[in-house]
Design a protein around this motif. Structure first.
Motif, PDB file in Angstrom:
ATOM      1  N   ARG A  87      26.435 -10.883   9.672  1.00 22.46           N
ATOM      2  CA  ARG A  87      26.276 -11.675  10.889  1.00 22.46           C
ATOM      3  C   ARG A  87      24.805 -11.799  11.267  1.00 22.46           C
ATOM      4  O   ARG A  87      24.325 -12.882  11.623  1.00 22.46           O
ATOM      5  N   LEU A  88      24.069 -10.703  11.186  1.00 24.69           N
ATOM      6  CA  LEU A  88      22.637 -10.749  11.481  1.00 24.69           C
ATOM      7  C   LEU A  88      21.897 -11.659  10.506  1.00 24.69           C
ATOM      8  O   LEU A  88      21.055 -12.468  10.904  1.00 24.69           O
ATOM      9  N   ALA A  89      22.227 -11.543   9.221  1.00 24.69           N
ATOM     10  CA  ALA A  89      21.521 -12.309   8.188  1.00 24.69           C
ATOM     11  C   ALA A  89      21.725 -13.808   8.335  1.00 24.69           C
ATOM     12  O   ALA A  89      20.906 -14.596   7.846  1.00 24.69           O
ATOM     13  N   ASN A  90      22.803 -14.217   8.994  1.00 25.98           N
ATOM     14  CA  ASN A  90      23.125 -15.641   9.103  1.00 25.98           C
ATOM     15  C   ASN A  90      23.167 -16.141  10.549  1.00 25.98           C
ATOM     16  O   ASN A  90      23.596 -17.269  10.799  1.00 25.98           O
ATOM     17  N   ASP A  91      22.718 -15.327  11.474  1.00 25.21           N
ATOM     18  CA  ASP A  91      22.725 -15.705  12.891  1.00 25.21           C
ATOM     19  C   ASP A  91      21.635 -16.746  13.149  1.00 25.21           C
ATOM     20  O   ASP A  91      20.459 -16.499  12.881  1.00 25.21           O
ATOM     21  N   PRO A  92      21.985 -17.924  13.688  1.00 26.62           N
ATOM     22  CA  PRO A  92      20.969 -18.942  13.972  1.00 26.62           C
ATOM     23  C   PRO A  92      19.835 -18.428  14.861  1.00 26.62           C
ATOM     24  O   PRO A  92      18.699 -18.896  14.747  1.00 26.62           O
ATOM     25  N   ALA A  93      20.137 -17.460  15.731  1.00 21.87           N
ATOM     26  CA  ALA A  93      19.103 -16.910  16.610  1.00 21.87           C
ATOM     27  C   ALA A  93      18.066 -16.107  15.832  1.00 21.87           C
ATOM     28  O   ALA A  93      16.974 -15.851  16.333  1.00 21.87           O
ATOM     29  N   ASN A  94      18.411 -15.698  14.606  1.00 20.33           N
ATOM     30  CA  ASN A  94      17.495 -14.904  13.792  1.00 20.33           C
ATOM     31  C   ASN A  94      16.922 -15.712  12.632  1.00 20.33           C
ATOM     32  O   ASN A  94      16.354 -15.144  11.703  1.00 20.33           O
ATOM     33  N   LEU A  95      17.073 -17.025  12.662  1.00 16.95           N
ATOM     34  CA  LEU A  95      16.620 -17.868  11.562  1.00 16.95           C
ATOM     35  C   LEU A  95      15.711 -18.975  12.063  1.00 16.95           C
ATOM     36  O   LEU A  95      15.926 -19.529  13.139  1.00 16.95           O
ATOM     37  N   ALA A  96      14.704 -19.314  11.263  1.00 12.33           N
ATOM     38  CA  ALA A  96      13.808 -20.416  11.594  1.00 12.33           C
ATOM     39  C   ALA A  96      13.264 -21.017  10.307  1.00 12.33           C
ATOM     40  O   ALA A  96      12.800 -20.293   9.421  1.00 12.33           O
ATOM     41  N   ALA A  97      13.348 -22.338  10.194  1.00 11.63           N
ATOM     42  CA  ALA A  97      12.653 -23.020   9.107  1.00 11.63           C
ATOM     43  C   ALA A  97      11.156 -22.869   9.358  1.00 11.63           C
ATOM     44  O   ALA A  97      10.694 -23.009  10.493  1.00 11.63           O
TER      45      ALA A  97
END
Length: 240
Positions: A170-180
């Motif tokens: 969940r952490l690895a794919n959480d939009p809140a933890n991702l940025a292009a």
């Protein structure tokens, strides 16, 4: 209204704001089929979903004391696979996390026909890390990466080693933890935390620090003393 009542209402408002800040982030939006191969997304200045505002420095500063301060644990046992396969479709919207992030952060984007609005062929990134414009072309030079704001190794060393597989995925794919982001900036960051790496674009520091604090507070990850101090310095400057 007497002084005691006013203070009580202010404390209640602050508590409600903190609870709202720590609520889980929506993990994605179901892609829809497009008639044209070029899509102009709704403008947004955040790395959340288009309807989610970027976390404020004030809210992040209020959440910072909830994050435990500890030393960094060893890397022992860490493997990327412990956070699931890269870019898994965890929200089951029919599109992998990498393409979800590209569609959200690039503008405009060109979508491959017949992929139900999923596969990004090209797009333009206003990179927050460098302040530069970066072009993405699928199959071309790798100019755009997808960054984990809280790197997975950093998470592993600060609490995630004790989680189950589902929470790590969940952490690895959480939009809140991702940025292009621009590939060069992302690779310079590596597994760095706030104490060891900050974006070259200083104008993005407030948002960057607030996003990391929100993720760590939401997932119960800790910070080292140096990282915690750096977060406090940045967010205090942002709110002064």
């Amino acid at each position: 209204m007497n002084t005691r009542t006013a203070v009580s209402l202010a404390a209640l408002a602050a508590a409600l704001a903190l609870i709202t800040y720590l609520l889980p982030t929506d993990t994605g939006t179901t892609p829809t089929a497009v008639q044209s191969t070029t899509v102009q997304p709704t403008p947004t200045t955040t790395h959340g979903t288009p309807t989610t505002l970027a976390p404020s420095s004030t809210a992040a500063l209020a959440a910072l004391p909830t994050i435990p301060i500890k030393g960094r644990a060893p890397k022992t046992g860490y493997e990327r696979s412990l956070f699931g396969p890269a870019w898994k479709d965890v929200d089951r919207n029919g599109c992998d996390t990498r393409n979800d992030t590209l569609r959200r952060d690039l503008s405009p984007v060109s979508i491959k026909p017949g992929t139900h609005g999923c596969l990004v062929l090209s797009g333009t990134l206003a990179d927050p890390y460098t302040g530069e414009t970066v072009e993405f072309v699928r199959g071309g030079p790798s100019e755009v990466d997808t960054d984990h704001l809280v790197p997975l190794l950093d998470a592993w060393q600060k609490g995630a080693q004790g989680w189950d597989q589902e929470k790590r995925e969940r952490l690895a794919n959480d939009p809140a933890n991702l940025a292009a982001s621009a590939a060069g900036a992302n690779r310079a960051k590596g597994d760095g935390d706030l104490a060891t790496w900050l974006p070259p674009n200083r104008a993005h520091w407030c948002t960057y620090a607030a996003e990391i604090v929100k993720v760590k507070a939401s997932y119960g990850l800790w910070m080292t003393p140096a990282e915690h101090q750096r977060a406090e310095q940045i967010l205090t400057d942002c709110t002064s």
